[in-house]
Design a protein around this motif. Structure first.
Motif, PDB file in Angstrom:
ATOM      1  N   ASP A 188       0.813  -1.215   0.000  1.00 30.42           N
ATOM      2  CA  ASP A 188       0.000   0.000   0.000  1.00 30.42           C
ATOM      3  C   ASP A 188       0.843   1.260   0.000  1.00 30.42           C
ATOM      4  O   ASP A 188       0.357   2.340  -0.329  1.00 30.42           O
ATOM      5  CB  ASP A 188      -0.927   0.013   1.226  1.00 30.42           C
ATOM      6  CG  ASP A 188      -1.911  -1.148   1.219  1.00 30.42           C
ATOM      7  OD1 ASP A 188      -2.424  -1.464   0.123  1.00 30.42           O
ATOM      8  OD2 ASP A 188      -2.155  -1.731   2.288  1.00 30.42           O
ATOM      9  N   THR A 189       2.095   1.136   0.405  1.00 36.68           N
ATOM     10  CA  THR A 189       2.980   2.282   0.439  1.00 36.68           C
ATOM     11  C   THR A 189       4.412   1.808   0.255  1.00 36.68           C
ATOM     12  O   THR A 189       4.701   0.618   0.404  1.00 36.68           O
ATOM     13  CB  THR A 189       2.845   3.035   1.780  1.00 36.68           C
ATOM     14  OG1 THR A 189       3.615   4.240   1.737  1.00 36.68           O
ATOM     15  CG2 THR A 189       3.318   2.172   2.940  1.00 36.68           C
ATOM     16  N   LEU A 190       5.293   2.732  -0.095  1.00 39.02           N
ATOM     17  CA  LEU A 190       6.703   2.402  -0.271  1.00 39.02           C
ATOM     18  C   LEU A 190       7.456   2.712   1.012  1.00 39.02           C
ATOM     19  O   LEU A 190       7.392   3.831   1.515  1.00 39.02           O
ATOM     20  CB  LEU A 190       7.309   3.193  -1.431  1.00 39.02           C
ATOM     21  CG  LEU A 190       6.713   2.940  -2.818  1.00 39.02           C
ATOM     22  CD1 LEU A 190       7.404   3.820  -3.853  1.00 39.02           C
ATOM     23  CD2 LEU A 190       6.833   1.480  -3.202  1.00 39.02           C
ATOM     24  N   VAL A 191       8.142   1.720   1.532  1.00 42.16           N
ATOM     25  CA  VAL A 191       8.920   1.870   2.753  1.00 42.16           C
ATOM     26  C   VAL A 191      10.395   1.737   2.395  1.00 42.16           C
ATOM     27  O   VAL A 191      10.774   0.780   1.713  1.00 42.16           O
ATOM     28  CB  VAL A 191       8.527   0.807   3.795  1.00 42.16           C
ATOM     29  CG1 VAL A 191       9.363   0.955   5.053  1.00 42.16           C
ATOM     30  CG2 VAL A 191       7.041   0.908   4.115  1.00 42.16           C
ATOM     31  N   PRO A 192      11.236   2.674   2.805  1.00 43.75           N
ATOM     32  CA  PRO A 192      12.664   2.569   2.485  1.00 43.75           C
ATOM     33  C   PRO A 192      13.269   1.266   2.984  1.00 43.75           C
ATOM     34  O   PRO A 192      12.785   0.655   3.941  1.00 43.75           O
ATOM     35  CB  PRO A 192      13.270   3.785   3.199  1.00 43.75           C
ATOM     36  CG  PRO A 192      12.138   4.748   3.345  1.00 43.75           C
ATOM     37  CD  PRO A 192      10.920   3.901   3.542  1.00 43.75           C
ATOM     38  N   ASN A 193      14.334   0.839   2.334  1.00 38.82           N
ATOM     39  CA  ASN A 193      15.054  -0.393   2.668  1.00 38.82           C
ATOM     40  C   ASN A 193      14.207  -1.645   2.449  1.00 38.82           C
ATOM     41  O   ASN A 193      14.320  -2.629   3.176  1.00 38.82           O
ATOM     42  CB  ASN A 193      15.576  -0.352   4.105  1.00 38.82           C
ATOM     43  CG  ASN A 193      16.548   0.786   4.332  1.00 38.82           C
ATOM     44  OD1 ASN A 193      17.398   1.056   3.492  1.00 38.82           O
ATOM     45  ND2 ASN A 193      16.408   1.473   5.454  1.00 38.82           N
TER      46      ASN A 193
END
Length: 441
Positions: free
Chosen positions: A272-277
């Motif tokens: 649902d969203t882009l999370v770093p790493n």
């Protein structure tokens, strides 16, 4: 009985897979049940050493069919498909393994070792691939399954142990790891590269071992670790004769590991969203021409459901960067890679060109239908006019530009691929165009 170990090496040396072979030798009063497992976890972990791999072995009293999977100190090592139930004091097993960990770990590593009869919840495998976990995230799970543990330093290795133990293979591959004689550790490796090239062609079930275009070996590490080479493939039975065909310095020992390498297991396809790493598969429309910066890195912007995403292809990926150079606004692509926060970029591991925008080049002003001569511009955004004939038009003459790219999948050369990235060969595909010395300047 399951034994897992992680975080014993560093860029200076040692190798957790070698420690695994030492554990197998130490616990030779038990049988190996299945291959030892080399499980690669999140490649975006900032503090990883090399491939971020954890090692998991299952021991018991074997029954049923057995397979040759290694040689240690001249003794053949077999694994069994099945095991009888055994009762073991896990703490006594830990005590036998501790001296090996103390001997074969780097001073800046944080080893963890787990001995258990049960496995963690499979969700921990996905967490280990997709997220950055803390030690506290796994402690309660290890307690739940009744595991005995040993740590050095902050014990971060327990994270890899937990996540590796939780792996239930769906797609999997094998790697035959050959090790150097101890007196040669840290010295240049000796091998005949053309024997590796021949092996690569003779055994098509192998992959990521040779780069034909550059005539370059991709299976021999450059670090001062104990590994001589890692021979990767889809068919375990092919790896032993393939390894025997390679001409190299004397091998100290070898072992075939079951792995999740070359599977794309680290790529998130539902989110649902882009999370770093973390690493993602994103679809989007190209909205910029390629920008090149100092150092040879290339970047494009694509419009996605998550807004504008900058995609990067870096100098070590060599001609893979040329794919970016031949994309134009309007092209539709899918990209796979690691999302980084600073700078906000998706580091592309593979790209799928889905559709291409037609590119046209103006070859002349409009042609007067009466006299057949080119018209002249009246002014900016005011069209064109033929003065003698008083005709007007806004329709310049264009021709289609030949696109040096076609729809399909593209990947970096062998040596630039991540352990987890699935090569096109394993997808039953080929890169349709080879971009060699054709970058537009």
């Amino acid at each position: 009985m399951i034994v897992a170990v992680d975080d014993t090496d560093s860029i200076r040396g040692n190798c957790t897979t070698f420690l695994a072979t030492e554990i197998i030798k130490e616990l030779s009063d038990f049988d190996l049940i299945g291959n030892p497992r080399l499980i690669r976890l999140n490649p975006a972990v900032p503090w990883k050493t090399r491939g971020n791999g954890s090692l998991v072995m299952e021991f018991g009293i074997g029954k049923g069919e057995k397979h040759l999977i290694g040689v240690i100190n001249g003794k053949e090592i077999f694994c069994f498909n099945e095991s009888e139930e055994i009762n073991v004091d896990f703490n006594s097993i830990i005590k036998r393994i501790i001296p090996l960990i103390e001997k074969y770990h780097e001073s800046d590593a944080n080893p963890g070792c787990v001995v258990s009869s049960g496995k963690p919840d499979p969700v921990f495998y996905k967490k280990g691939l997709y997220t950055i976990l803390r030690r506290s995230d796994v402690d309660s799970e290890l307690e739940r399954i009744g595991a005995s543990v040993f740590t050095i330093g902050n014990g971060m290795g327990l994270i890899g142990c937990t996540c590796g133990m939780a792996w239930i293979p769906k797609d999997s591959t094998y790697e035959l790891l050959a090790y150097r004689m101890p007196e040669k550790w840290g010295t240049p490796r000796s091998f005949e590269s053309q024997s590796i090239r021949k092996m690569d062609f003779d055994y098509p079930s192998t992959f990521n071992n040779w780069e034909e275009r550059e005539q370059k070996v991709a299976m021999v590490p450059s670090t001062p670790c104990p590994v001589l080479y890692g021979l990767r493939g889809d068919v375990m039975e092919d790896l032993i004769p393939a390894s025997e065909s390679i001409i190299s310095e004397e091998k100290y020992r070898w072992m075939i590991f079951l792995t999740n390498q070359g599977t794309d297991d680290h790529i998130r396809t539902e989110f649902d969203t882009l999370v770093p790493n973390s690493s993602y598969l994103l679809r989007g429309t190209v909205i910029s021409y390629a920008e090149r910066i100092r150092g040879g890195h290339s970047f494009i912007d694509i419009d996605t459901d998550f807004g504008k995403i900058t995609c990067g292809a870096y100098e070590p990926s060599k001609e893979f960067r040329y794919v970016f150079d031949h994309l134009i606004p309007g092209d539709v692509v899918e990209v796979m890679g690691e999302y980084r926060e600073d700078p906000s970029t998706l580091n592309v591991e593979k790209i799928h060109v889905i559709s291409l925008e037609k590119e046209k080049k103006k070859i002349s002003n409009p042609i007067c239908p009466n006299c057949g001569k080119p018209m002249h511009s009246v002014g900016k955004n005011q069209g064109y006019r033929c003065k003698p004939c008083h005709t007007k038009s806004n329709d310049c003459v264009y021709e289609d530009v030949f696109r040096w790219i076609v729809p399909g999948w593209y990947e970096p050369p062998t040596a630039a691929r991540r352990h987890l990235s699935k090569p096109l060969k394993r997808m039953g595909l080929e890169q349709l165009i080879e971009f060699v010395n054709c970058r537009n300047e």
